[in-house]
Write a protein that holds these residues in place. Structure first.
Motif, PDB file in Angstrom:
ATOM      1  N   GLN A  78       0.858  -1.180   0.000  1.00 42.01           N
ATOM      2  CA  GLN A  78       0.000   0.000   0.000  1.00 42.01           C
ATOM      3  C   GLN A  78       0.896   1.232   0.000  1.00 42.01           C
ATOM      4  OE1 GLN A  78      -3.431  -0.427  -0.242  1.00 42.01           O
ATOM      5  NE2 GLN A  78      -2.753  -2.560  -0.479  1.00 42.01           N
ATOM      6  N   LEU A  79       0.797   2.028  -1.041  1.00 44.97           N
ATOM      7  CA  LEU A  79       1.722   3.138  -1.250  1.00 44.97           C
ATOM      8  C   LEU A  79       0.963   4.452  -1.363  1.00 44.97           C
ATOM      9  CD1 LEU A  79       3.728   1.305  -4.041  1.00 44.97           C
ATOM     10  CD2 LEU A  79       4.466   1.557  -1.664  1.00 44.97           C
ATOM     11  N   ARG A  80       1.639   5.534  -0.977  1.00 39.87           N
ATOM     12  CA  ARG A  80       1.061   6.868  -1.091  1.00 39.87           C
ATOM     13  C   ARG A  80       2.037   7.776  -1.832  1.00 39.87           C
ATOM     14  NH1 ARG A  80       1.047   6.098   4.286  1.00 39.87           N
ATOM     15  NH2 ARG A  80       2.391   7.927   4.566  1.00 39.87           N
ATOM     16  N   VAL A  81       1.521   8.557  -2.753  1.00 40.82           N
ATOM     17  CA  VAL A  81       2.357   9.528  -3.461  1.00 40.82           C
ATOM     18  C   VAL A  81       2.963  10.492  -2.442  1.00 40.82           C
ATOM     19  CG1 VAL A  81       2.344  11.453  -5.102  1.00 40.82           C
ATOM     20  CG2 VAL A  81       1.087   9.354  -5.620  1.00 40.82           C
ATOM     21  N   GLY A  82       4.255  10.737  -2.580  1.00 41.66           N
ATOM     22  CA  GLY A  82       4.971  11.607  -1.660  1.00 41.66           C
ATOM     23  C   GLY A  82       5.637  10.877  -0.514  1.00 41.66           C
ATOM     24  N   GLU A  83       5.276   9.619  -0.293  1.00 41.41           N
ATOM     25  CA  GLU A  83       5.858   8.829   0.787  1.00 41.41           C
ATOM     26  C   GLU A  83       7.321   8.521   0.489  1.00 41.41           C
ATOM     27  OE1 GLU A  83       4.509   4.816   3.245  1.00 41.41           O
ATOM     28  OE2 GLU A  83       3.897   5.070   1.153  1.00 41.41           O
ATOM     29  N   ARG A  84       8.173   8.576   1.516  1.00 41.11           N
ATOM     30  CA  ARG A  84       9.588   8.243   1.380  1.00 41.11           C
ATOM     31  C   ARG A  84       9.822   6.851   1.949  1.00 41.11           C
ATOM     32  NH1 ARG A  84      13.040  10.872   4.252  1.00 41.11           N
ATOM     33  NH2 ARG A  84      14.745  11.144   2.771  1.00 41.11           N
ATOM     34  N   LEU A  85      10.541   6.028   1.194  1.00 36.67           N
ATOM     35  CA  LEU A  85      10.781   4.641   1.565  1.00 36.67           C
ATOM     36  C   LEU A  85      12.261   4.312   1.429  1.00 36.67           C
ATOM     37  CD1 LEU A  85       7.887   3.040  -0.536  1.00 36.67           C
ATOM     38  CD2 LEU A  85       7.829   3.474   1.934  1.00 36.67           C
ATOM     39  N   GLY A  86      12.784   3.557   2.372  1.00 37.42           N
ATOM     40  CA  GLY A  86      14.102   2.987   2.182  1.00 37.42           C
ATOM     41  C   GLY A  86      14.008   1.840   1.192  1.00 37.42           C
ATOM     42  N   PHE A  87      15.061   1.625   0.404  1.00 32.84           N
ATOM     43  CA  PHE A  87      14.994   0.552  -0.590  1.00 32.84           C
ATOM     44  C   PHE A  87      16.337  -0.143  -0.733  1.00 32.84           C
ATOM     45  CE2 PHE A  87      16.830   3.856  -3.236  1.00 32.84           C
ATOM     46  CZ  PHE A  87      17.640   3.168  -4.126  1.00 32.84           C
ATOM     47  N   THR A  88      16.268  -1.386  -1.199  1.00 32.35           N
ATOM     48  CA  THR A  88      17.441  -2.131  -1.645  1.00 32.35           C
ATOM     49  C   THR A  88      17.078  -2.813  -2.957  1.00 32.35           C
ATOM     50  OG1 THR A  88      16.823  -4.102  -0.375  1.00 32.35           O
ATOM     51  CG2 THR A  88      18.331  -2.544   0.683  1.00 32.35           C
ATOM     52  N   LEU A  89      18.093  -3.048  -3.774  1.00 32.21           N
ATOM     53  CA  LEU A  89      17.886  -3.647  -5.094  1.00 32.21           C
ATOM     54  C   LEU A  89      19.194  -4.267  -5.554  1.00 32.21           C
ATOM     55  CD1 LEU A  89      16.302  -3.900  -7.895  1.00 32.21           C
ATOM     56  CD2 LEU A  89      17.324  -1.671  -8.443  1.00 32.21           C
ATOM     57  N   ARG A  90      19.125  -5.476  -6.081  1.00 22.11           N
ATOM     58  CA  ARG A  90      20.254  -6.048  -6.826  1.00 22.11           C
ATOM     59  C   ARG A  90      19.833  -6.082  -8.286  1.00 22.11           C
ATOM     60  NH1 ARG A  90      21.653 -10.604  -3.979  1.00 22.11           N
ATOM     61  NH2 ARG A  90      22.988  -9.176  -2.793  1.00 22.11           N
ATOM     62  N   ALA A  91      20.589  -5.404  -9.130  1.00 16.55           N
ATOM     63  CA  ALA A  91      20.180  -5.251 -10.525  1.00 16.55           C
ATOM     64  C   ALA A  91      21.309  -5.629 -11.466  1.00 16.55           C
ATOM     65  CB  ALA A  91      19.740  -3.809 -10.794  1.00 16.55           C
ATOM     66  N   ASN A  92      20.926  -5.867 -12.714  1.00 15.48           N
ATOM     67  CA  ASN A  92      21.859  -6.129 -13.809  1.00 15.48           C
ATOM     68  C   ASN A  92      21.794  -4.917 -14.746  1.00 15.48           C
ATOM     69  OD1 ASN A  92      21.558  -7.948 -16.868  1.00 15.48           O
ATOM     70  ND2 ASN A  92      23.480  -7.410 -15.882  1.00 15.48           N
ATOM     71  N   PRO A  93      22.542  -3.853 -14.427  1.00 17.26           N
ATOM     72  CA  PRO A  93      22.435  -2.627 -15.216  1.00 17.26           C
ATOM     73  C   PRO A  93      23.238  -2.718 -16.513  1.00 17.26           C
ATOM     74  CG  PRO A  93      23.934  -2.287 -13.380  1.00 17.26           C
ATOM     75  CD  PRO A  93      23.437  -3.699 -13.279  1.00 17.26           C
TER      76      PRO A  93
END
Length: 226
Positions: free
Chosen positions: A87-102
């Motif tokens: 459940q997300l709200r516009v303007g909300e700040r969230l910590g994130f992690t991601l492993r990606a293949n850029p």
């Protein structure tokens, strides 16, 4: 759509050394196969409908997001699943992690099909940033890829980056039994703070991932409230 968030961990029993060797075989290809096995019923799924992320603490432990709950009866694996619909709200700040293949597109293939050739962004940065040190190349090329030109890639996935660190550059070579060539790709680990700009797009990114190589443990965006 329904979705599930699962914690999956290898918990071997006495005498499971052969099974562990199979998991670690092929430079990690065995782990890729094991993740698919968690979603097999009577036969392999027709397409991948899950993402997974191996924890960076040395254990054979994973976070998995999937359209179906993974099996809990595969020997050696402990699986804990729960429904997942962020459940997300516009303007909300969230910590994130991601492993990606850029990757970045450069030139065209020489096979006459005219397809763009995908290059590892860090290898590409060794040409475009020859004076920079490796850590600086990783940080700059990695963050530029996730943000995109003028923030376009981030916006396409429903967020803006407030802060980001890109590191842990790793090149992978997986060996599929019987295949003439290794499967090669690179990964970067990201962490930081994002701001929700489009809740629907970000929810799609959380359920479907970001970037290529999703079948090999890339692309699962994990968020937490601050």
């Amino acid at each position: 759509m329904s979705a599930y968030f699962s914690q999956v961990e290898w918990q071997p029993q006495q005498g499971d050394a052969p099974a562990l060797r199979r998991l670690l075989a092929g430079g990690g290809y065995g782990l890729h196969q094991a993740m698919w096995q968690l979603f097999e019923r009577t036969e392999p799924p027709a397409h991948r409908d899950f993402l997974y992320h191996r924890l960076a603490d040395g254990r054979l432990a994973f976070y998995v997001v999937s359209a179906r709950a993974p099996r809990s009866d595969v020997a050696g694996w402990r699986v804990r699943s729960k429904p997942y619909l962020p459940q997300l709200r516009v303007g909300e700040r969230l910590g994130f992690t991601l492993r990606a293949n850029p990757t970045v597109a450069r030139g065209r293939e020489a096979d006459g099909k005219g397809r763009a050739v995908r290059h590892d962004v860090v290898m590409d940065a060794r040409r475009s940033l020859p004076e920079a040190g490796e850590a600086e190349r990783v940080a700059r090329a990695g963050s530029q890829w996730l943000n995109g030109r003028d923030g376009q890639r981030a916006a396409e996935h429903g967020f803006a980056l407030d802060s980001v660190i890109a590191d842990a550059y790793t090149q992978h070579r997986l060996h599929k039994p019987g295949a003439p060539r290794a499967i090669t790709f690179s990964t970067l680990d990201y962490r930081g703070v994002l701001r929700v700009t489009d809740a629907e797009r970000l929810q799609h990114a959380l359920l479907h991932g970001i970037g290529p190589a999703k079948g090999f443990g890339c692309g699962l965006l994990l968020v937490r409230r601050l």
